[in-house]
Design a protein around this motif. Sequence first.
Motif, short mmCIF file in Angstrom:
data_model
loop_
_atom_site.label_atom_id
_atom_site.label_comp_id
_atom_site.label_asym_id
_atom_site.label_seq_id
_atom_site.Cartn_x
_atom_site.Cartn_y
_atom_site.Cartn_z
N ARG A 52 1.91 11.45 0.46
CA ARG A 52 2.15 10.68 -0.75
C ARG A 52 1.01 9.69 -1.03
N ASP A 72 -1.00 6.12 -4.94
CA ASP A 72 0.35 6.57 -4.62
C ASP A 72 0.63 7.75 -5.54
N LYS A 125 -1.25 -2.39 -12.18
CA LYS A 125 0.13 -1.95 -12.39
C LYS A 125 0.44 -1.85 -13.87
N PRO A 132 9.56 -1.71 -9.07
CA PRO A 132 9.93 -1.83 -10.48
C PRO A 132 9.33 -3.06 -11.15
N LYS A 186 2.81 0.35 -5.43
CA LYS A 186 3.59 1.54 -5.09
C LYS A 186 4.39 1.93 -6.32
N LYS A 187 4.55 3.23 -6.50
CA LYS A 187 5.19 3.67 -7.74
C LYS A 187 6.66 3.28 -7.79
N ASP A 188 7.29 3.08 -6.63
CA ASP A 188 8.70 2.72 -6.68
C ASP A 188 8.92 1.21 -6.76
N MET A 212 3.20 9.66 -5.78
CA MET A 212 4.57 9.94 -6.19
C MET A 212 4.73 9.57 -7.67
N MET A 227 10.15 14.79 -9.78
CA MET A 227 9.66 13.94 -8.70
C MET A 227 8.78 14.69 -7.70
N SER A 260 6.37 8.00 -10.89
CA SER A 260 7.20 6.80 -10.95
C SER A 260 8.65 7.18 -11.26
N PRO A 261 9.59 6.70 -10.45
CA PRO A 261 11.00 7.02 -10.73
C PRO A 261 11.51 6.35 -12.00
N PHE A 262 10.73 5.45 -12.58
CA PHE A 262 11.18 4.73 -13.78
C PHE A 262 10.55 5.28 -15.04
#
Lengths: 389, 238, 214
Positions: B117, B83, A72, B196, B192-194, B85, B105, B87-89
């Motif tokens: 995904r 994953d 990560k 945080p 997972k990319k979501d 997708m 996205m 990253s939304p961040f």
Amino acid sequence: MTLTDRQQLSYIASQAADARLNVELETEGMTLNIGPQHPATHGTLRIIARLDGEQVVWAEPVAGYMHRGYEKLTEVRTFPQVTSLVNRIDWLGSFANEVPFILAAEKLMEVEAPPRAQVIRTILFELSRIANVSLFLGDLGVQMGAITPVFLAFRDREYILNLIEGATGGRFHPNFDRIGGLKDDLPKGWIQETKGAVKKLEEFCDTIDDLLFGNEIFQSRMRGIGVIPADIAKDYGLSGANARASGIDWDLRRDQDLPLSYDLADWKVWTHPDGDSWARCWIRLQETRESCKIVGQLLDQIPAGPVMTKVPRIIKVPEGEAWVATENPLGEMGYYVVSKGDLGPFRVKIRSASFNNISIVPWALKGVYVPDIITILASLYFILGDIDR
Amino acid sequence: MAQLSDDTQTPQGDTAPAALPGDGLREGIVDTLRNDIGEALIDTLLKPNDDLWVRVSAESWLATGQALKAAGFTYFCFLSAIDWMPSPFGNSQDDPDDEPKKIDMTIKQGYTGGETRMQVFARLTDIDRHVGLTIKADVADDNQVVDSWSQLFAGANWHERECHEMFGIGFNNHPDLRNMYLPGDFEGYPLKKDFPLLARMVKPWPGIVDVEPMPDFEEAADAPAAEAPASAIEGAES
Amino acid sequence: MGLVDKGRLPAPLTKLFNLSRSYSLWVYQWGLACCAIEMGAAFGSPRYDVMRLGVIPLPASPRQADFVCVSGTVTDKMAPAVKRLWEQMPEPKYAISMGSCANCGGPYWDSYSVTKGVDQIIPIDVYVPGCPPRPEALLEGIVLLQQRIKNEDMAAKWRGDEFTTLQRTRAMEAGEVDRDGELISDTHSISDEPMAEIASAHPEPIVVGGGPIE
């Protein structure tokens, strides 16, 4: 085939053990917990063993006490930052962790380090292998109650650490490898000093050979114990010395085409047919000698030239996927790097050797005696940072 | 009782240089696999003198493993997932005072494509022929389960446990999908990319102070090699 | 020693006790990650040789140890075990935090599974910064700890004038003070005066190399 006395004795002992097994004995089950902090484990591995008398019925390693979330963390770091992070996976041979990652990034960027950098990389790679395995050889004695070898290992390992510090500035975690070459050139007088240090390490190997491998107690506790056949080893993905001790002739330094200079040196891949604890340790001893040989030969063959090729100031790795694995001190260490053309990687899968090497523990410990737990674990040789990442 | 090797017989080492695999060998592997699993082989990618990727359907994940093991790929390297997708961040390295960048996205898969995904991927090696390949399979978005390889390759057991813990992907017929790394009360799937990273949310990246305008990509590439190495990379990493 | 209990200990005797305590320190080595190898080099190698400082490594159990050296990354999974072994140690006890990870999380400051500093679970007397610190730095940390022990007033500690490590641990557990020894403001029962006294009596942690850790 005539057996030596020692082999006969060992055979008789094992026959007696088998005979004892066949007699129905009233024993009481017991669960033994070793760890997570125990002097006999390298780091914080915990073993839970279910015992029947002196025999292990079932054993399960509990990992995760050193899980730091590398995969990560690489996703929120830039490519040059990742090398300082991956240094700390296998902390005894830090430089060896950087190389496969840098090679994967170079493969995606389609750059190649200059020849001088390649040779110096190979030398530092082998030096970190010596630093790693020499401590293993010393620690091997501690697992069986012999304290002296570990003092010898710490004494002689300092020579190698000094060399790594002299060249890179970092005693432990060099962070010296860069995409496109190396951070710096070698300091003055380093080559001459390395030649002296490598001789000292060769003497250390001879001492350990006499002191440990020639010791009858050591042999009787290692020979014929913890045998892993070749097909089981492949099934579990065992690599490095553990696989070669089971007779698998597989060494990524020789068996793949990477921009490292192993073909310049004349050296040998050792294998052993037995697959027992003794074979695994013996292979590592021979490998340390081979590493000394490789370093000694490469020191005379460092070509002139720059140590860094032209790379952009801000490193953006083009879109793509690459897999690069190298033969690290612990075994096959590989990085599967996915880039999306950004400053940092999109996903990095770190395939570390110890993770696979230690996953065989439930299989290997089934049916052994309690004192053998420690020797088998020691001979499989793992580093917790390399298991948990 | 294991047979002990005699002391007089020195254990052997191999010094013979091994032939490295060519692209012809890799093409042959693809043909063999297509014969074995047929339509389930969705896409392949062969990078010349580099590596081989194949993508199979999720239903044939186990059959692919069996076919490859029969074809000589007996060495299990790793198994994991991606994953895809974004990253939304973002990459968490931007100055929080700046206007937040708009993040695209759209999910875009890598080599050999894909439709979902999540993808599982694994690597197998043929030690005798010195060749390896990467196998990928889509994992359906609504039902994230594939067949387990743990009966086929014993080493896959731990890798699947790790994958389950990190991505939440289930494995049919896996003996024991307990958590491996994290304490029992941990919530979420870290890779997972979501997921945080809270420390990054609370405290801005300390490296922001060092980010300053850099010359353009082309400019730096034309600059003399002597000044490129030291400053270039140190600037980017501090 | 009844004298210590009553809080009346002649100064020369205190000095003698402190001298002997500081030169027979049993260290419990809690080696967790990379730093463990450097700690091993300091404790086990002929070059650094910690025994010349009167420090005895490798006790059989934390119950025999005088101070603990936490070296390496403490993860959330490991933290309960660290705390449990700290509680098993008898008073007076001290703790050295070795390396950036144990000090504050180090390179894993943003990780989801790493405890950001072992001082969140046990009180620390000496911080040794570095990633990993050289063995010499650890030795300096030990010397600084010995100096602190030599200057300690055992009787005063017993009287409760000084905020001892055990008291600090207990107060932390009871929620009266935070981990820096500062009183948490919503405890109304204590007036302002003793609060200031306690805050000044609490020994500041030592940082090898000086300066605060950021």
